[in-house]
Design an enzyme around this catalytic site. Structure first.
Site, PDB file in Angstrom:
ATOM      1  N   CYS A  78       0.884  -1.178   0.042  1.00  0.00           N
ATOM      2  CA  CYS A  78      -0.125   0.096   0.008  1.00  0.00           C
ATOM      3  C   CYS A  78       0.849   1.155   0.121  1.00  0.00           C
ATOM      4  CB  CYS A  78      -0.866   0.031   1.233  1.00  0.00           C
ATOM      5  SG  CYS A  78      -2.105   1.501   1.400  1.00  0.00           S
ATOM      6  N   VAL A  79       0.701   2.102  -1.020  1.00  0.00           N
ATOM      7  CA  VAL A  79       1.386   3.206  -0.959  1.00  0.00           C
ATOM      8  C   VAL A  79       1.024   4.170  -0.096  1.00  0.00           C
ATOM      9  CG1 VAL A  79       2.033   3.038  -3.568  1.00  0.00           C
ATOM     10  CG2 VAL A  79      -0.106   4.105  -2.815  1.00  0.00           C
TER      11      VAL A  79
END
Length: 239
Positions: A78-79
């Site tokens: 997850c960025v």
């Protein structure tokens, strides 16, 4: 019901065997079960060896290129949280989606009134109208996108699937890890309701999650002799 020995995370004594030998071991074991006509059995028993980590991969574990390690029950990188979402932080990620979506909807409600007043020409210049309208559109777009994302992950929780597993080219049917939506939910959020909405796992729940994952049993007996035929390597369990 015998324990799935392939499902355990083994730490190999590298002084006795190299990664090439381990890959050969995995290939030999694959030949033992390749003739199985049951796709579920093939999915659960097939050996999985990570060449980059030089270690066995438990079922549902995947190698993360960002963290350079295998992650248990990996969902995705997850960025937004700058971390890999997996077994022990999946609940935190879902709560992050839920709380962020609630905040966006609150923003939509707060911006709705000023936006309507600007369109009616009852307050402020044109620049204020553009600012209010742009903020309202972005808040509404994020609210809808996060809501769709949240619904998708709640459905995955109900089926006990990860994002990687849900989008596999040839998904296993029936899904062997599905225990019913209630037990699937408790597996992620724990059994203590007072902690469901908090981004933490009590020690008892964390231990239960660890044991449920590493001590998961197959729905049929395995001929342990087939596994032990290749047990010339010394392996020690590592939790």
């Amino acid at each position: 019901m015998q324990r799935n020995r392939v499902a355990q995370d083994y730490e190999v004594n590298e002084q006795q065997v190299g990664s090439a030998d381990l890959q050969a071991l995995a290939d030999d074991f694959t030949e033992l079960i390749r003739d199985s006509e049951d796709p579920v059995q093939w999915h659960l028993l097939r050996p999985r060896f990570c060449k980059k980590c030089a270690a066995w991969k438990p079922p549902r574990a995947h190698h993360c290129r960002m963290t350079q390690r295998c992650v248990l029950k990996m969902d995705h990188w997850c960025v937004w949280v700058l971390n890999c979402v997996g077994l022990f932080n999946y609940k935190f990620f879902v709560l992050f989606l839920g709380y962020t979506d609630v905040a966006c909807w609150i923003s939509v409600i707060l911006l709705l009134g000023p936006t309507l007043r600007q369109f009616r020409g009852t307050a402020g210049p044109l620049s204020t109208l553009l600012l209010a309208f742009t903020a309202f559109v972005f808040a509404a777009a994020f609210s809808l996108a996060l809501l769709a994302f949240l619904i998708m992950h709640l459905r995955l929780i109900a089926r006990n699937q990860t994002t990687i597993e849900a989008f596999e080219k040839a998904p296993v049917k029936p899904w062997p890890y599905d225990q019913g939506w209630r037990r699937n939910f408790l597996e992620v959020f724990g059994r203590q309701r007072q902690y469901w909405l908090l981004p933490l796992h009590p020690a008892a729940d964390a231990e239960a999650m660890r044991r449920a994952y590493l001590e998961w049993t197959l729905p049929w007996p395995i001929d342990s002799g087939q596994l032990d035929d290749h047990a010339g390597l010394e392996m020690s369990q590592s939790y």
